[in-house]
Design a protein around this motif. Structure first.
Motif, PDB file in Angstrom:
ATOM      1  N   SER A   1     -26.123-137.596 -14.165  1.00 15.47           N
ATOM      2  CA  SER A   1     -27.666-138.069 -14.266  1.00 15.47           C
ATOM      3  C   SER A   1     -27.481-139.005 -15.694  1.00 15.47           C
ATOM      4  O   SER A   1     -26.138-138.687 -16.330  1.00 15.47           O
TER       5      SER A   1
ATOM      6  N   SER B   1     -29.873-140.291 -19.146  1.00 15.37           N
ATOM      7  CA  SER B   1     -30.637-140.469 -20.067  1.00 15.37           C
ATOM      8  C   SER B   1     -31.112-141.474 -20.466  1.00 15.37           C
ATOM      9  O   SER B   1     -31.820-141.938 -21.652  1.00 15.37           O
TER      10      SER B   1
ATOM     11  N   ARG C   1     -29.009-148.653 -18.315  1.00 16.33           N
ATOM     12  CA  ARG C   1     -28.494-148.108 -17.401  1.00 16.33           C
ATOM     13  C   ARG C   1     -28.255-148.640 -15.958  1.00 16.33           C
ATOM     14  O   ARG C   1     -26.911-147.783 -15.264  1.00 16.33           O
TER      15      ARG C   1
ATOM     16  N   ALA D   1     -37.007-143.434 -17.003  1.00 11.25           N
ATOM     17  CA  ALA D   1     -36.658-142.429 -18.412  1.00 11.25           C
ATOM     18  C   ALA D   1     -35.176-142.143 -17.922  1.00 11.25           C
ATOM     19  O   ALA D   1     -34.416-141.764 -18.952  1.00 11.25           O
ATOM     20  N   TYR D   2     -34.693-142.171 -16.260  1.00  8.30           N
ATOM     21  CA  TYR D   2     -33.354-141.328 -16.010  1.00  8.30           C
ATOM     22  C   TYR D   2     -32.574-142.115 -15.192  1.00  8.30           C
ATOM     23  O   TYR D   2     -33.891-142.779 -13.939  1.00  8.30           O
TER      24      TYR D   2
ATOM     25  N   THR E   1     -29.845-141.247 -11.422  1.00  8.33           N
ATOM     26  CA  THR E   1     -28.740-140.760 -11.233  1.00  8.33           C
ATOM     27  C   THR E   1     -28.476-140.812 -10.083  1.00  8.33           C
ATOM     28  O   THR E   1     -28.817-142.528  -9.056  1.00  8.33           O
TER      29      THR E   1
END
Length: 218
Positions: free
Chosen positions: A66, A68, A75, A117-118, A120
């Motif tokens: 992950s 964040s 990202r 938010a994040y 994966t």
């Protein structure tokens, strides 16, 4: 404290990319079993070792991560960078939990998600069955006749291997029913196979001789 991670050849997932390792799976290599049913007899014929020793299937490794830090776009850019570096390529894989060994396999980046938010994703690896030692094993012998004093090459791994033999001057090597006369240089002798455990050879050397081999286990 640094997050645990995985090294893919030259890239560490925590140090270089700031990823959090959320799950990992490194199963044991499966045996390539080969049984043949024959009418009129009990049980099956076992040909698993028909080619000299047991063979193993590839290992299917998987690592979940992950991310964040940064914005959604940052990202997204990081994940795209990782895809370019990892996806479809063959890498050396080292885990922080076992830094003295490595696996080798072809990688896939898959199950990618990225939200506000994040993000994966998972890296799956179709790996060789073997867990290789990162450091090769060496044995250096001074000039001497070992015809009556056998040399023992100890392969501590399960995988058979063929050593590289480097001679600084003329040397004669004896193993099994084979005799090799070597001049100065490095040699790979395909029939000098080190099985697991102690392997005995004999040597006469006019100068230093070095044996080098790669150990691997399951």
């Amino acid at each position: 404290m640094m997050n645990r991670g995985i090294t893919f050849t030259d890239f560490h997932t925590a140090i270089d990319w700031g990823l959090i390792l959320t799950a990992k799976s490194i199963p044991r290599a499966e045996i390539k079993e080969n049984y043949v049913e024959v009418d009129g007899r009990d049980g099956s014929l076992d040909y698993t070792e028909a080619f000299g020793d047991v063979k193993y299937k590839n290992r299917m490794l998987s690592f979940s991560f992950s991310a964040s830090e940064g914005t959604y776009l940052e990202r997204e850019e990081l994940i795209n960078k990782i895809v370019q570096l990892i996806h479809g390529k063959r890498h050396m894989i080292i885990t922080d939990d076992d830094p003295q060994h490595y696996f080798v396999g072809r990688c896939k980046v898959e199950n990618i998600t990225n939200g506000l938010a994040y993000g994966t994703f998972q890296i799956s690896v179709t790996a060789d069955p073997w867990r290789y030692a990162r450091e090769k094993t060496y044995l250096i012998l001074p000039a001497k006749s070992y015809q009556h004093d056998p040399i023992r090459l100890y392969n501590q791994g399960r995988k058979t291997c063929v050593p590289t033999v480097t001679v600084a001057a003329d040397a004669s090597i004896f193993y099994g029913s084979t005799v090799k006369e070597l001049k100065k240089g490095a040699y790979i002798l395909p029939d000098l196979i080190l099985t697991s455990g102690v392997n005995q050879i004999y040597l006469t050397a006019e100068n230093e001789v070095m044996f080098e081999w790669q150990e691997a286990d399951l």
